[in-house]
Design an enzyme around this catalytic site. Structure first.
Site, PDB file in Angstrom:
ATOM      1  N   ASP A  59       0.845  -1.184   0.000  1.00 25.75           N
ATOM      2  CA  ASP A  59       0.000   0.000   0.000  1.00 25.75           C
ATOM      3  C   ASP A  59       0.880   1.234   0.000  1.00 25.75           C
ATOM      4  O   ASP A  59       2.020   1.212   0.459  1.00 25.75           O
ATOM      5  CB  ASP A  59      -0.923   0.017   1.221  1.00 25.75           C
ATOM      6  CG  ASP A  59      -0.167   0.128   2.524  1.00 25.75           C
ATOM      7  OD1 ASP A  59      -0.065   1.242   3.056  1.00 25.75           O
ATOM      8  OD2 ASP A  59       0.343  -0.911   3.006  1.00 25.75           O
TER       9      ASP A  59
ATOM     10  N   ASN B 111       0.685   5.896  -0.665  1.00 22.11           N
ATOM     11  CA  ASN B 111      -0.048   7.109  -0.341  1.00 22.11           C
ATOM     12  C   ASN B 111      -1.329   7.228  -1.141  1.00 22.11           C
ATOM     13  O   ASN B 111      -2.347   7.694  -0.638  1.00 22.11           O
ATOM     14  CB  ASN B 111       0.845   8.322  -0.616  1.00 22.11           C
ATOM     15  CG  ASN B 111       0.329   9.572   0.067  1.00 22.11           C
ATOM     16  OD1 ASN B 111      -0.319   9.496   1.106  1.00 22.11           O
ATOM     17  ND2 ASN B 111       0.618  10.713  -0.522  1.00 22.11           N
TER      18      ASN B 111
ATOM     19  N   VAL C 177      -1.820  -2.385  -3.610  1.00 20.64           N
ATOM     20  CA  VAL C 177      -1.394  -3.393  -4.576  1.00 20.64           C
ATOM     21  C   VAL C 177      -1.891  -4.752  -4.105  1.00 20.64           C
ATOM     22  O   VAL C 177      -1.662  -5.141  -2.951  1.00 20.64           O
ATOM     23  CB  VAL C 177       0.142  -3.408  -4.731  1.00 20.64           C
ATOM     24  CG1 VAL C 177       0.554  -4.430  -5.786  1.00 20.64           C
ATOM     25  CG2 VAL C 177       0.653  -2.021  -5.099  1.00 20.64           C
TER      26      VAL C 177
ATOM     27  N   ASP D 108      13.037   8.066  -7.339  1.00 18.88           N
ATOM     28  CA  ASP D 108      12.639   7.494  -6.044  1.00 18.88           C
ATOM     29  C   ASP D 108      13.194   6.080  -5.897  1.00 18.88           C
ATOM     30  O   ASP D 108      12.476   5.153  -5.520  1.00 18.88           O
ATOM     31  CB  ASP D 108      11.121   7.495  -5.906  1.00 18.88           C
ATOM     32  CG  ASP D 108      10.676   7.280  -4.458  1.00 18.88           C
ATOM     33  OD1 ASP D 108      11.456   7.644  -3.547  1.00 18.88           O
ATOM     34  OD2 ASP D 108       9.581   6.737  -4.240  1.00 18.88           O
TER      35      ASP D 108
END
Length: 755
Positions: free
Chosen positions: A492, A494, A498, A605
């Site tokens: 999970d 923000n 999934v 990221d």
């Protein structure tokens, strides 16, 4: 003299043949004369058609053409030749031109009637036959000239193009004309394709500059025989000494069946790492065009094999000759800018900028002359750069205190000797469930610490998460609901959760990412960017996008499933990995990054939570895949948005001076450090944000004992080069793959930085 739009024959051009036919009455001569007249008529018709085509071309094309006078003189020459032939046939003749028409008349003095003799008849017959043959031969010759290209069109310019900022690329030459390229876009596409065959480019060609940096905006501005610079992704013009002496312009061609040796050389000088596309290191790269066999030069083979065995990415320190304290510069050497000794001298010349011009002499810190390529990749990492000036061996090789302090500061982050760790062992940051988009990174504060509290019952949490999405099975898109069965929640974030799903027919597991659009108002462009980027990617170490369905409330992404979970959980379980395991993972990550960066895409990221791993039966990592492209974007200019995850963010992001692809390399360096010791190089008390950011900006970190006492110098050197605060000297993703530790060739070594 001018030839007008049409050519009209107002009188028989070969009237002499008609006159002789009535005077002599010889059947043989009459037949020959008729054939000659017919051939001449056909010739004049072709000339008329040719002239019409010429006028049409001039009407529809407003381009520079060859000289009209020279073009128009060609039909006149043909007519003059025809006139001469007619004259030689008849003894006299004229071809006149008036108002665009041709008129001709000729007469022949024949024997009076009744005085014809066998001798005269034979003479006239032979003359007529010879003339007829001459006209037929001339007609055939002129037909060949007519079929040749005489229509005045713009001559294609031969223009040489360089890659922006690449002083080693020999350039590529193509013919350019308005007939070949109707727009700049078609020229851009062709240049992109041709450059990709010869050199790595970050994206499509979008701008063309002349050699002084002026932007070219129209095809008419391109001059024949001149050179220009191609810029990709709208990057600014880079004023460097382009390789204008690589080969004469006139000798370069683009024929596919006759590529010049300089083109093959250009690709050989930029070898793609054997790990870039996931190919094992044991498979040797095959040179383009068959390597040495293609160019037939054993010398080239030995030279490139020497480069491959000697050259590895490293940062050297250069002391510029001049008034003390002298300027000190750092330079990244790798296989792309150091294929030969001369190339290294050129690279040094560009950064030290001597007053005397080109760098001619290089010495080590101890005063030993550098004479070959391998000397730059030995134990010495500090060099003196000289031009043609005289060397003072007594004073020049002595460092002043200020110079010594500057070199020591540079070496501080390159130390391989461990220092004792003071206090308790640093801890890993708390697992992050979210990536912080622009504007939210610094506002995170201490949320990660609070997230470490024990969660509620896992089933209840998953049920709550599923319910929070507002998604019911019946609301799923038919393409997903009919083809897949839903399973447990595996992640999970923000804006999304999934789930694990299975293909109903094959039973193959996949991952379903459900993005709640209501939670990302104003950030919809990140979703669009993620899908757009993932559709472009096909790489063994990048998660594949199988299907995407966009609805009003949610975006659904069906992704490749990786069974081992993410790397963060793996680190939590084993604390630290061996060098061999870390090598496998950094190879796979470097391969994925190199692929992304070659397409001009930055991930922004990269962190353990976004790296998925496959494990064998013994718990060893056998494969790593890069996932979550929510912050990924294409780089066409420096980026300034502050985003990412605090522990892995690069200093140039925090300084807000503009960043690019190399922020991913910094994050990968942090991850490699963590893999080997279990904690990050930059930490702050209680995970406070501001002290952490200050530590990252300073770039100062250690390899503390006892956690690094059993770790070799090779991987320390790689980490030190990946964590360079200056992006210009920081390793590229391909340099990671080319480093001797990554390739498993640690016997090469890279010098001792402990001194």
């Amino acid at each position: 003299m001018e030839v007008h739009n049409s050519l009209h024959c107002t009188a028989p051009v070969l009237s002499s043949l008609q006159a002789s036919a009535s005077g002599s009455g010889t059947p043989k001569k009459t037949a020959a004369s008729s054939a000659a007249a017919q051939n001449s008529k056909q010739l004049l018709d072709q000339l008329s058609q040719q002239q019409k085509a010429q006028e049409e071309a001039e009407t529809h094309s407003r381009r520079d053409c060859d000289s009209p006078a020279s073009s128009n003189s060609e039909p006149e020459k043909d007519l003059d030749e025809l006139r001469d032939l007619n004259g030689s046939l008849t003894g006299s003749g004229s071809v006149g031109k008036s108002n665009g028409s041709l008129s001709g008349a000729s007469s022949t003095t024949s024997a009076p009637a009744g005085t014809s003799t066998p001798g005269s008849a034979n003479t006239n017959g032979s003359a007529s036959g010879a003339a007829s043959l001459s006209v037929v031969s001339a007609t055939a010759h002129l037909k060949k000239r007519i079929t040749s290209s005489r229509t005045p069109t713009r001559k294609a310019h031969r223009i040489k193009f360089y890659r922006n900022g690449d002083r080693f690329y020999p350039g590529i030459t193509i013919p350019v004309s308005n007939e070949r390229y109707r727009s700049f876009e078609s020229l851009y596409e062709d240049l992109t394709r041709l450059l990709e065959e010869n050199v790595k480019i970050p994206g499509a060609v979008r701008t063309i500059y002349d050699m002084v940096g002026k932007k070219i905006t129209a095809l008419e501005e391109l001059e024949d025989g001149q050179s220009y610079v191609c810029s990709c992704n709208n990057e600014n013009f880079k004023k460097v000494d382009y390789n204008t002496s690589s080969q004469p312009l006139a000798n370069l061609t683009l024929a596919n069946n006759s590529r010049t040796s300089s083109h093959r050389l250009a690709k050989l000088q930029r070898p793609a790492s054997p790990l870039k596309n996931g190919v094992p290191n044991s498979i040797a790269p095959v040179p383009v065009g068959g390597g040495a066999a293609a160019n037939g030069s054993p010398l080239n083979t030995s030279r490139f094999s020497e480069r491959d065995s000697v050259v590895h990415p490293r940062i050297v320190t250069l002391i510029r000759n001049g008034t003390k304290p002298r300027r000190i510069i750092r330079l990244l050497l790798n296989k792309r800018n150091s294929p030969s000794f001369d190339h290294v001298l050129t690279a040094i010349t560009q950064v030290v900028r001597l007053d005397t011009g080109y760098v001619r002499k290089v010495f080590t810190l101890s005063g030993v002359s550098v004479l070959q390529l391998s000397d730059f990749f030995g134990s010495d990492d500090v060099f003196f750069a000289y031009g043609t000036e005289r060397v003072n061996t007594v004073d020049d090789f002595k460092l002043e205190s200020e110079e010594q302090r500057a070199i020591n500061a540079i070496r501080k982050t390159l130390r391989t000797a461990g220092t004792a760790c003071k206090g308790p062992k640093p801890k890993m940051p708390v697992k992050s469930k979210k990536a912080y988009p622009p504007g939210e990174l610094k506002a995170q504060a201490e949320a990660q610490l609070q997230a470490s509290a024990a969660p509620a019952n896992e089933d209840e949490e998953q049920a709550a998460l599923l319910k929070s999405t507002g998604v019911e099975v019946a609301e799923l898109p038919a393409a997903i609901r009919d083809n897949y069965t839903l399973s447990q929640i595996i992640g999970d974030g923000n804006f999304a959760i999934v789930l694990k799903i299975k293909d109903r027919q094959t039973g193959i597991p996949h991952a379903l990412k459900i993005i709640d659009k209501s939670k990302c108002k104003g950030k919809e462009h990140y979703i669009d960017a993620e899908v757009r980027v993932m559709k472009k990617l096909h790489h063994p170490h990048i998660i594949s996008l199988i299907m995407d369905v966009d609805q009003d409330t949610n975006m659904y992404l069906v992704l490749e499933y990786v069974s081992g979970g993410d790397l963060f959980d793996a680190i939590t379980q084993v604390t630290r990995f061996s060098e061999s395991q870390s090598r496998i993972m950094i190879r796979h990550l470097g391969s994925a990054m190199s692929y992304l960066h070659s397409m001009g895409i930055v991930h922004r990221d990269i962190k353990p939570e976004n790296l998925l791993v496959e494990l064998d039966d013994f718990g060893n990592v056998v494969q790593l895949k890069l996932a979550d492209f929510g912050l990924a974007c294409e780089v066409t200019e420096p980026l300034y948005a502050v985003c990412g995850t605090p522990t892995y963010v690069a200093p140039e992001i925090l300084l807000e001076v503009g960043y690019g692809l190399k922020i991913d390399v910094w994050a990968a360096g942090i991850i490699l450090y963590i893999l080997l010791c279990g904690f990050p190089p930059f930490v702050a008390p209680d995970n406070q944000q501001e002290p952490l950011f200050d530590a990252i900006i300073s770039g100062v970190y250690e390899f503390p004992d006892p956690y690094w006492s059993d770790i070799g110098d090779g991987v320390r050197d790689l980490i030190a080069n990946m964590l360079q605060s200056d992006p210009d000297v920081r390793f590229t993703s391909e340099d990671i793959l080319d480093h001797y530790w990554t390739m498993g060739n640690e016997e090469i070594g890279c010098g001792d930085y402990s001194r």
